[in-house]
Write a protein that holds these residues in place. Structure first.
Motif, PDB file in Angstrom:
ATOM      1  N   CYS A  23       3.795  20.681  -8.129  1.00 31.11           N
ATOM      2  CA  CYS A  23       3.638  19.570  -7.172  1.00 31.11           C
ATOM      3  C   CYS A  23       2.155  19.226  -6.979  1.00 31.11           C
ATOM      4  N   VAL A  24       1.843  17.938  -7.083  1.00 32.23           N
ATOM      5  CA  VAL A  24       0.449  17.526  -6.914  1.00 32.23           C
ATOM      6  C   VAL A  24       0.254  16.652  -5.681  1.00 32.23           C
ATOM      7  N   SER A  25       1.298  16.532  -4.873  1.00 31.91           N
ATOM      8  CA  SER A  25       1.197  15.680  -3.695  1.00 31.91           C
ATOM      9  C   SER A  25       0.563  16.451  -2.543  1.00 31.91           C
ATOM     10  N   GLY A  71       6.015  20.840  -3.026  1.00 31.59           N
ATOM     11  CA  GLY A  71       7.384  20.627  -3.512  1.00 31.59           C
ATOM     12  C   GLY A  71       7.967  19.387  -2.873  1.00 31.59           C
ATOM     13  N   CYS A  72       7.188  18.267  -2.923  1.00 31.67           N
ATOM     14  CA  CYS A  72       7.603  17.042  -2.241  1.00 31.67           C
ATOM     15  C   CYS A  72       8.856  16.447  -2.886  1.00 31.67           C
ATOM     16  N   GLY A  73       9.014  16.657  -4.199  1.00 28.89           N
ATOM     17  CA  GLY A  73      10.190  16.113  -4.880  1.00 28.89           C
ATOM     18  C   GLY A  73       9.951  14.736  -5.482  1.00 28.89           C
ATOM     19  N   PHE A  74       8.838  14.102  -5.145  1.00 31.82           N
ATOM     20  CA  PHE A  74       8.637  12.718  -5.586  1.00 31.82           C
ATOM     21  C   PHE A  74       7.419  12.510  -6.477  1.00 31.82           C
ATOM     22  N   CYS A  75       6.429  13.371  -6.341  1.00 37.49           N
ATOM     23  CA  CYS A  75       5.193  13.155  -7.103  1.00 37.49           C
ATOM     24  C   CYS A  75       5.458  13.352  -8.594  1.00 37.49           C
ATOM     25  N   CYS A 133       6.444  17.085  -9.465  1.00 33.46           N
ATOM     26  CA  CYS A 133       7.809  17.447  -9.056  1.00 33.46           C
ATOM     27  C   CYS A 133       8.831  16.706  -9.910  1.00 33.46           C
TER      28      CYS A 133
HETATM   29 ZN    ZN Z   1       5.542  16.990  -5.506  1.00 32.02          ZN
END
Ligand code: ZN
Length: 406
Positions: free
Chosen positions: A73-75, A85-89, A92
């Protein structure tokens, strides 16, 4: 909670993974700032080798993938307990869809993973992560490593490259070489509650609530099977046929016929998978080897071995597909007799096969609890015979006959 969303009923595991992802992120950030190896990582929740265990359907592979995504995760968003672990970046997302350059997910469709494939993985694991975070290898079927392959893996797990993370999945700790598991941090998933499975089918897959509840109940907390049952007409028809089997084993002829049909259906599954992928694979390999496309033209000298290797692999895949399909039928059958037993004993637990209540009642009133227990044992003996590579028809026939007697 983002990347953890698909993990059903595993709060404790999520907490541990989130803590590790947080520490892993701190490590990456600190090293980037100091542009050198981190001076001290002791006390960190992060480690290089993890072992995810839990019963089939509990979501071992899902947990491993979610963790892999959190590591990439890089957000700057910190949705769950301050963990990445945002799920969108980009990190992820590409991990979850299987295209991240630094995440290798190994999911085998054959019965065992050999030394050669494992060496290839170990080589890959030595690479520095292209994205600057972690090189993650997810081995979904660590229980399928041959002993030789296990020893190859052991060396890699003992001396991992600084940014390499191994995520191994297996049904239980005993399925993995003791030397390997002693070097892994172990996480155990539990069978998720039926209601939680139904809930995710509705929420994520948009399945109608009544159907979701029925599928979750019938598969007793096995998420993948529940989803398949809820979305695949053919899977529902197959299950319905299996649940009729107890009524068909009244005489020897019925037993043999039912056994034959069960084995044929499994073979049919294997054939279907083969038709879907084998031809394409073979064509691709022919093209890669330089044969004239589509003409059945001769392969260049020295490439026959590669083609033979592919054919062997396809054969092994067919065996596994057939085995898995039979295994599924046997779980359904076990579930059926468990329900019969519950009725016979007047237990008030929710029946897995409430939709087949009439059949259950008929079988329950025509037999006794001891007989039902013996039948459940016969199914389990059939499973063990299949594990020992007894010919499927032979094993299933023996079971069908045992289902009849007494
Ligand atoms: Zn992420």
């Amino acid at each position: 909670m983002a990347v953890w969303d698909d993990l059903v009923g595993q709060d404790r595991v999520i907490e541990q993974l989130a803590a590790a992802a947080r520490d892993a992120d701190a490590l990456v950030t600190a090293e980037a700032a100091a542009s050198g190896p981190s001076p001290d990582a002791s006390g960190s929740s992060m480690t290089h080798a993890w072992l995810f265990t839990g019963p089939p359907g509990s979501g071992r592979a899902t947990a491993a993938r979610a963790f892999a995504a959190a590591l990439q995760c890089v957000s700057p968003d910190r949705a769950f307990g301050g963990a990445p672990g945002c799920g969108f970046c980009e990190g992820c997302h590409t991990t979850l869809v299987g295209t991240h350059a630094d995440v290798e997910v190994v999911r085998t469709d054959v019965l065992s993973i050999g030394v050669k494939d494992t060496r290839e993985l170990v080589r890959r694991a030595q690479l520095s992560p292209a994205g600057g975070r972690w090189q993650v290898i997810v081995l979904e079927d660590a229980d399928r490593l041959t002993e030789g392959a296990g020893n190859v893996l052991l060396k890699a797990v003992e001396e991992p490259a600084p940014r390499t993370v191994w995520l191994l999945c297996a049904p239980s700790l005993e399925d993995v070489l003791p030397t390997i598991r002693s070097r892994c941090r172990s996480l155990t998933l539990r069978t998720p509650p039926v209601a939680a499975v139904a809930d995710i089918l509705v929420r994520r897959d948009g399945i109608e609530p009544a159907l979701a509840a029925q599928a979750a109940q019938a598969t007793q907390g096995h998420i993948g099977r529940a989803r398949r049952l809820a979305t695949d007409e053919r899977a529902r028809a197959r299950r319905a046929a299996v649940l009729k089997m107890p009524l068909r084993v009244a005489d020897m002829g019925g037993c043999l016929k039912a056994a034959q049909e069960l084995v044929d259906a499994a073979a049919e599954d294997a054939k279907q998978v083969a038709e879907e992928v084998d031809t394409k694979e073979t064509e691709e390999l022919r093209a890669a080897l330089g044969a004239a496309a589509g003409t059945g033209g001769r392969l260049p000298r020295g490439t026959a071995g590669a083609m033979k290797e592919l054919q062997d692999r396809q054969k092994r895949r067919a065996t596994r597909t057939q085995r898995d399909s039979l295994d599924l039928a046997l779980s359904d059958l076990t579930g059926f007799y468990r329900d019969v037993l519950a009725i016979q004993l007047g237990s008030r637990v929710a029946l897995a096969n409430a939709d087949a209540r009439d059949t259950l009642e008929r079988v329950a009133s025509a037999s006794r609890p001891e007989g039902t227990l013996r039948r459940i044992e016969a199914i389990s003996a059939c499973r063990q015979a299949l594990d020992r590579n007894v010919a499927p028809l032979l094993a299933v026939e023996a079971m069908a006959v045992a289902l009849r007697a007494g």
